[in-house]
Every structure is written in C-alpha cells, then in structure tokens.
Design a protein around this motif. Structure first.
Motif, mmCIF file in Angstrom:
data_model
loop_
_atom_site.group_PDB
_atom_site.id
_atom_site.type_symbol
_atom_site.label_atom_id
_atom_site.label_comp_id
_atom_site.label_asym_id
_atom_site.label_seq_id
_atom_site.Cartn_x
_atom_site.Cartn_y
_atom_site.Cartn_z
ATOM 1 N N HIS A 153 16.584 23.637 23.170
ATOM 2 C CA HIS A 153 16.468 22.216 22.846
ATOM 3 C C HIS A 153 15.128 21.666 23.319
ATOM 4 O O HIS A 153 14.417 20.972 22.570
ATOM 5 N N LEU A 176 12.654 22.866 14.133
ATOM 6 C CA LEU A 176 13.936 23.035 13.443
ATOM 7 C C LEU A 176 14.605 24.353 13.814
ATOM 8 O O LEU A 176 15.810 24.396 14.062
ATOM 9 N N SER A 177 13.825 25.408 13.863
ATOM 10 C CA SER A 177 14.375 26.717 14.204
ATOM 11 C C SER A 177 14.995 26.705 15.604
ATOM 12 O O SER A 177 16.119 27.188 15.802
ATOM 13 N N LEU A 193 21.889 24.579 18.580
ATOM 14 C CA LEU A 193 23.173 24.092 18.057
ATOM 15 C C LEU A 193 24.165 25.233 17.868
ATOM 16 O O LEU A 193 25.328 25.129 18.235
ATOM 17 N N LYS A 194 23.672 26.351 17.369
ATOM 18 C CA LYS A 194 24.533 27.529 17.155
ATOM 19 C C LYS A 194 25.092 28.026 18.497
ATOM 20 O O LYS A 194 26.287 28.306 18.611
ATOM 21 N N LYS A 214 18.173 24.410 15.647
ATOM 22 C CA LYS A 214 19.304 25.032 14.956
ATOM 23 C C LYS A 214 19.910 26.143 15.806
ATOM 24 O O LYS A 214 21.128 26.284 15.874
ATOM 25 N N GLU A 215 19.061 26.916 16.449
ATOM 26 C CA GLU A 215 19.570 27.981 17.320
ATOM 27 C C GLU A 215 20.309 27.392 18.519
ATOM 28 O O GLU A 215 21.367 27.896 18.922
#
Length: 123
Positions: A91, A107-108, A114-115, A111-112
C-alpha cells in the motif's frame, strides 16, 4: 526497542530527521544482533520508508519498502500478521508510485495489496 519507539515519537512530532536517525540506528543494531535476513527487520525498513516518503525521498523510500517486502515474502510459513505487513508495505509503495506519477506501478501495488488483504479475510 527504544530507538524504534523514539523514532515513532519523532514522527508524531514531525521531527523527521531525528526519526530517520533513530530508525536507521535501530535497523543497524537489529541487523547486528539478528542478522540481515531476519523478518523482524522489515518493520524498521517500513518506517524508514515512511519517513523518507514524508521527506520527499521517494526513490529511497521505495528501496526500503522493497527490502521489507523481500524479507517478508521469504518466510515460507507466513501468518496473518506477516501478510498484513506485506499488504501495508505494498500500500505504501503504491502511494509513493502514485505521488511520483507512476500510475501503472501504483495500480499494480495497490491491487496486490488488496489481494493479500482479501486472502487474510478469507474472501
């Protein structure tokens, strides 16, 4: 440890140079005691990255976040706390990339993060 806690207090007081000194010294001592592959060092690295980001030292902050992530990811039997630390570093890394205009990298990372967060929650 004491230096780590002092560094955090200096962050709260917005005395970033003093905070950085404390966190760097804490990392140096912890590395001497624990070795350079101990996962406990990741928290020091994370906070150094935070201070550097606040000081506008974006590339340096990314290096510390990357080092912290490498230590955390090397642990084979990770628990939820370590996975949360991975998400937290991703983050922050995403925030730095966003700040310097590297939107795809931001973004990458986000997104990671969040995953990883969803995996912690079992979603």
């Amino acid at each position: 440890d004491l230096l780590f806690n002092l560094g955090n207090i200096y962050i709260e007081k917005e005395e970033l140079d003093k905070s950085l000194e404390c966190h760097e010294e804490s990392l140096r001592i912890s590395t001497q005691v624990l070795g350079n592959k101990n996962v406990a060092l990741a928290e020091n690295m994370h906070y150094i990255g935070n201070v550097l980001m606040q000081q506008g030292e974006h590339k340096s902050s990314l290096e510390y976040y990357d080092d912290a992530l490498a230590l955390l990811r090397d642990v084979e039997d990770r628990n939820e706390i370590m996975n949360a630390a991975i998400a937290r570093n991703l983050h922050r890394k995403g925030a730095v990339h966003e700040k310097i205009g590297e939107h795809e990298m931001a973004l990458s990372c986000l997104k990671e993060a969040l995953k990883v967060g969803k995996n912690i929650l079992g979603r």
